[in-house]
Write an enzyme that holds these catalytic residues in place. Structure first.
Site, mmCIF file in Angstrom:
data_model
loop_
_atom_site.group_PDB
_atom_site.id
_atom_site.type_symbol
_atom_site.label_atom_id
_atom_site.label_comp_id
_atom_site.label_asym_id
_atom_site.label_seq_id
_atom_site.Cartn_x
_atom_site.Cartn_y
_atom_site.Cartn_z
ATOM 1 N N GLY A 40 0.933 -1.155 -0.021
ATOM 2 C CA GLY A 40 -0.164 -0.035 0.191
ATOM 3 C C GLY A 40 0.902 1.245 0.024
ATOM 4 O O GLY A 40 1.861 1.244 0.824
ATOM 5 N N GLY A 229 16.133 9.148 -13.083
ATOM 6 C CA GLY A 229 16.325 9.741 -11.647
ATOM 7 C C GLY A 229 15.037 10.875 -11.512
ATOM 8 O O GLY A 229 13.981 10.289 -11.733
ATOM 9 N N THR A 253 9.120 -2.166 -7.430
ATOM 10 C CA THR A 253 7.862 -2.106 -6.968
ATOM 11 C C THR A 253 8.245 -1.262 -5.476
ATOM 12 O O THR A 253 8.993 -1.531 -4.577
ATOM 13 C CB THR A 253 7.162 -3.132 -6.322
ATOM 14 O OG1 THR A 253 7.472 -4.415 -7.585
ATOM 15 C CG2 THR A 253 5.811 -3.116 -6.246
ATOM 16 N N ASP A 257 7.396 5.168 -3.390
ATOM 17 C CA ASP A 257 7.184 5.225 -2.011
ATOM 18 C C ASP A 257 8.284 5.457 -1.304
ATOM 19 O O ASP A 257 8.397 6.324 -0.479
ATOM 20 C CB ASP A 257 6.431 3.859 -1.635
ATOM 21 C CG ASP A 257 5.040 3.614 -2.360
ATOM 22 O OD1 ASP A 257 4.527 4.681 -2.845
ATOM 23 O OD2 ASP A 257 4.731 2.294 -2.426
HETATM 24 O O1 RIB Z 1 3.885 1.743 -4.784
HETATM 25 C C1 RIB Z 1 3.918 0.307 -4.708
HETATM 26 C C2 RIB Z 1 2.688 -0.411 -3.989
HETATM 27 O O2 RIB Z 1 1.240 0.150 -4.961
HETATM 28 C C3 RIB Z 1 2.561 -1.663 -3.782
HETATM 29 O O3 RIB Z 1 2.735 -2.070 -2.504
HETATM 30 C C4 RIB Z 1 0.996 -1.941 -4.144
HETATM 31 O O4 RIB Z 1 0.633 -2.287 -2.514
HETATM 32 C C5 RIB Z 1 0.321 -0.835 -4.448
HETATM 33 O O5 RIB Z 1 -0.504 -0.117 -3.678
#
Ligand code: RIB
Length: 307
Positions: A40, A229, A253, A257
């Site tokens: 998430g 970048g 992935t 975040d």
């Molecule tokens: O940005 C990656 C995230 O996007 C993953 O962890 C997944 O849960 C989605 O929400």
């Protein structure tokens, strides 16, 4: 003392299959292995901040189910506060189906938000209490949008610095964007928000999209550009940053975040805008060298080595 950050956003369980390539529509392929874990965008960003040693409270919503229990155990093990974790009586904890291409480390994701897509007015009031003594609010778009708009509006009224990572991309109203101090789209999100095709190889397309976002009312813009970048503009100065290499890239992935969490943490630690971007680049460069999202976020001791 670090400033206090509140992250308002999603927790979902990531169900990830690592495969030799990404399937095309209608195709079934055999994956190599499967991993489930905490994910998430909101949660990943909150974990990234926490692991830098910065004060963060995460406001999210889980279901009354085994996946929600897993999330609570994860936060307890991380020694993160559960103060902001709400529980929905009806909706289940959200989940994301992720495929990672082992060759390129790129991914495809589909998210079902579950409880995080159903923040009520009462939940928003709860979030506002937590935001009332915060310095920074970091949000994404993996929630029901009206709840995120409401917490951002409240934060802005109180003089809290507002950061929006507009992921996944959605159409946003001008009066929402006007409440955003710092906007952090990736190139696809920047294209979808502005209607300008942002091409990593075309600096002018990146600059035009950034100018468009600034003129839509946001204070500063950071466009993340994957392997290229990051581009950032505060309206006066602009900079392109190359990514740094900290090891072999195995899973991208959660890279965005890691960047957003790292950036907010850098600001909370007193770094100025462009310095905080450098700090965030280190955090995301480390995160992509490990498998998974939240579990891949680096700790302070590792980050310091690369600064
Ligand atoms: O940005 C990656 C995230 O996007 C993953 O962890 C997944 O849960 C989605 O929400």
């Amino acid at each position: 003392m670090n400033k206090k950050i509140v992250v308002f956003g999603s927790y979902v369980t990531d169900l990830t299959v690592f495969a030799p390539q990404l399937p095309v529509p209608g195709q079934t392929i055999l994956g190599k292995y499967f991993k489930s874990g905490p994910g998430g965008k909101g949660s990943n960003q909150a974990v990234a901040i926490h692991r830098t040693g910065t004060n963060v409270t995460f406001v999210t919503k889980l279901g009354k189910d085994a996946l929600g229990d897993m999330a609570r155990v994860f936060y307890e093990n991380e020694k993160m506060s559960l103060e902001g974790v709400l529980c929905d009586d009806v909706y289940e904890t959200g989940a994301a189906l992720i495929i990672v291409d082992e060759q390129s480390a790129q991914n495809e994701i589909v998210v079902a938000l579950g409880a995080c897509g159903h923040f009520t007015e009462q939940d928003v009031e709860f979030a506002k209490k937590i935001i009332s003594d915060a310095d920074i609010l970091l949000v994404q778009l993996e929630t029901n949008l009206e709840a995120t708009e409401a917490v951002v509006r409240y934060a802005k009224e109180r003089g809290v610095l507002t950061i929006l990572n507009p992921a996944p991309a959605k159409a946003l109203k001008r009066d929402f964007l006007e409440n955003i101090d710092i906007l952090t789209p990736n190139e696809t999100e920047a294209s979808s928000l502005t209607g300008i095709y942002v091409d990593q190889a075309d600096d002018e397309s990146i600059r035009r999209a950034a100018r468009e976002l600034l003129s839509a009312g946001v204070g500063k813009v950071i466009i993340t550009l994957g392997e290229r970048g990051v581009y950032a503009s505060d309206g006066n100065e602009e900079l392109f940053y190359e990514p740094i290499k900290t090891g072999e890239v195995v899973d991208t992935t959660g890279a965005g975040d890691a960047f957003n969490g790292g950036f907010a943490a850098g600001i909370a630690q007193g770094l100025e805008f462009f310095q905080a971007i450098k700090y965030a680049t280190v955090v995301s460069s480390l995160a992509v060298t490990r498998v998974g999202t939240a579990p891949a976020m680096p700790h302070k001791s590792e980050i310091i080595k690369y600064l």
